[in-house]
Write a protein that holds these residues in place. Structure first.
Motif, mmCIF file in Angstrom:
data_model
loop_
_atom_site.group_PDB
_atom_site.id
_atom_site.type_symbol
_atom_site.label_atom_id
_atom_site.label_comp_id
_atom_site.label_asym_id
_atom_site.label_seq_id
_atom_site.Cartn_x
_atom_site.Cartn_y
_atom_site.Cartn_z
ATOM 1 N N UNK A 42 0.838 -1.191 0.000
ATOM 2 C CA UNK A 42 0.000 0.000 0.000
ATOM 3 C C UNK A 42 0.881 1.253 0.000
ATOM 4 N N UNK A 43 0.601 2.149 -0.948
ATOM 5 C CA UNK A 43 1.322 3.414 -0.982
ATOM 6 C C UNK A 43 0.569 4.427 -0.132
ATOM 7 N N UNK A 44 1.309 5.203 0.589
ATOM 8 C CA UNK A 44 0.692 6.175 1.478
ATOM 9 C C UNK A 44 0.075 7.304 0.669
ATOM 10 N N UNK A 45 -1.179 7.586 0.917
ATOM 11 C CA UNK A 45 -1.873 8.666 0.230
ATOM 12 C C UNK A 45 -1.633 9.962 0.984
ATOM 13 N N UNK A 46 -1.206 10.971 0.233
ATOM 14 C CA UNK A 46 -0.940 12.258 0.855
ATOM 15 C C UNK A 46 -2.263 12.992 1.029
ATOM 16 N N UNK A 47 -2.624 13.253 2.260
ATOM 17 C CA UNK A 47 -3.899 13.895 2.556
ATOM 18 C C UNK A 47 -3.762 15.408 2.476
ATOM 19 N N UNK A 48 -4.905 16.072 2.496
ATOM 20 C CA UNK A 48 -4.892 17.529 2.479
ATOM 21 C C UNK A 48 -4.233 18.080 3.736
ATOM 22 N N UNK A 49 -4.388 17.343 4.835
ATOM 23 C CA UNK A 49 -3.753 17.756 6.089
ATOM 24 C C UNK A 49 -2.232 17.744 5.953
ATOM 25 N N UNK A 50 -1.710 16.768 5.201
ATOM 26 C CA UNK A 50 -0.259 16.727 4.974
ATOM 27 C C UNK A 50 0.202 17.971 4.220
ATOM 28 N N UNK A 51 -0.614 18.428 3.264
ATOM 29 C CA UNK A 51 -0.270 19.654 2.554
ATOM 30 C C UNK A 51 -0.186 20.838 3.517
ATOM 31 N N UNK A 52 -1.169 20.889 4.441
ATOM 32 C CA UNK A 52 -1.232 22.016 5.358
ATOM 33 C C UNK A 52 -0.106 22.003 6.385
ATOM 34 N N UNK A 53 0.538 20.876 6.572
ATOM 35 C CA UNK A 53 1.660 20.781 7.501
ATOM 36 C C UNK A 53 2.973 21.255 6.882
ATOM 37 N N UNK A 54 2.960 21.491 5.573
ATOM 38 C CA UNK A 54 4.184 21.887 4.880
ATOM 39 C C UNK A 54 4.522 23.344 5.206
ATOM 40 N N UNK A 55 5.768 23.764 4.962
ATOM 41 C CA UNK A 55 6.195 25.140 5.287
ATOM 42 C C UNK A 55 5.374 26.197 4.558
ATOM 43 N N UNK A 56 5.278 27.370 5.188
ATOM 44 C CA UNK A 56 4.573 28.503 4.597
ATOM 45 C C UNK A 56 5.532 29.298 3.713
ATOM 46 N N UNK A 57 5.056 29.610 2.507
ATOM 47 C CA UNK A 57 5.837 30.396 1.562
ATOM 48 C C UNK A 57 5.205 31.781 1.431
ATOM 49 N N UNK A 58 6.009 32.825 1.505
ATOM 50 C CA UNK A 58 5.548 34.182 1.272
ATOM 51 C C UNK A 58 5.710 34.527 -0.209
ATOM 52 N N UNK A 59 4.655 35.071 -0.788
ATOM 53 C CA UNK A 59 4.701 35.547 -2.173
ATOM 54 C C UNK A 59 4.559 37.066 -2.139
ATOM 55 N N UNK A 60 5.610 37.761 -2.516
ATOM 56 C CA UNK A 60 5.589 39.221 -2.539
ATOM 57 C C UNK A 60 5.165 39.677 -3.932
#
Length: 286
Positions: A42-60
């Motif tokens: 079984x391959x681990x499915x990346x959940x939306x919560x996993x996305x939200x745990x990723x670092x925050x990027x600032x876009x200027x």
């Protein structure tokens, strides 16, 4: 009386099973399968919560007093190869991660982020599966839309999708352009943006613009003649594209007229072919 002698059979002696007339002279040895069935990993499915745990990027977005800071999660942002390459420069322990977009339109960048999070952006199609479905009403667009605000919104998203290498967003924005109503002046504003901001080789968006105006000479003379003249002088390529289509139509008309004349001389009649231009509706107005 003497005890009866008990005979113990020799365990090494052969034991006959079955009759010789039926068998093959001995017991058949059946080889048992020892291989285990394949086990699916079984391959681990990346959940939306996993996305939200990723670092925050600032876009200027913008520059100087007009600069606005937007934020997005890195795992969602890197769906775009452009942002993936930009984020690759950040070290694993780098706390502040910033990407500068000084020349981009703030609203268009916001729509790109909306798409990365939701696979859509406002205004949405009312019936996504329908070929000619309309879009949601956008209260920010004036009525009548003489500035081409609605068309320019999707055109800016189209060019950003090209830059950020998001072909599915590019296709979505293009489909919304053909579901957007405008006026003659709004169409000219849109045409000016397309011929200024897109590549000459991008016929996917340029050709429908030229075709739209090549089939609407009556609109040019009565609603936007001055704007059209300015557009032609500012972008000679636009003039050439429109003129080429007009001449193509005239040549086809001569060929068709000659064919109809020949058919008429033979007593053959047919139904005239009506050629439509751009399918997108246009609201009449100055």
């Amino acid at each position: 009386m003497a005890d009866a002698e008990v005979q113990i059979p020799d365990p090494s002696a052969d034991v006959e099973m079955g009759g010789e007339e039926e068998g093959d002279g001995g017991a058949e040895v059946v080889e048992e399968e020892t291989m285990l069935p394949d086990v699916e990993v079984e391959t681990k499915r990346e959940s939306f919560l996993d996305f939200l745990k990723s670092p925050i990027i600032e876009l200027a977005v913008g520059i100087g007093e007009n600069e606005t800071i937007l934020t997005a999660h890195q795992a969602l942002l890197i769906k775009s190869p452009y942002f993936q390459e930009a984020c690759a420069r950040f070290g694993p322990d780098e706390k502040r991660r910033r990407i500068d977009l000084p020349d981009e339109d703030l609203s268009a960048v916001g729509s790109v982020l909306e798409y990365l999070y939701n696979d859509e952006y406002f205004p949405k199609r009312l019936a996504p599966s329908a070929k000619d479905s309309a879009l949601e009403a956008d209260p920010s667009v004036p009525s009548p839309d003489n500035t081409g605000a609605a068309l320019l919104k999707h055109a800016r998203i189209y060019t950003l999708a090209e830059k950020f290498r998001l072909p599915s967003l590019k296709s979505l924005a293009h489909s919304k352009i053909h579901r957007t109503n405008s006026t003659a002046r709004g169409e000219i504003a849109y045409a000016r943006y397309v011929y200024k901001e897109t590549s000459r080789d991008d016929q996917q968006i340029r050709k429908p613009v030229a075709a739209f105006w090549a089939t609407r000479s009556h609109v040019l003379r009565h609603e936007a003649e001055e704007e059209f003249r300015t557009m032609c002088l500012e972008f000679p390529q636009f003039s050439f594209d429109v003129l080429s289509l007009v001449l193509d139509q005239k040549e086809k008309g001569k060929v068709r007229g000659g064919a109809e004349e020949a058919e008429s001389s033979r007593g053959v009649t047919g139904t005239p072919v009506v050629h439509s231009g751009r399918k997108r509706q246009r609201t009449s107005g100055i």
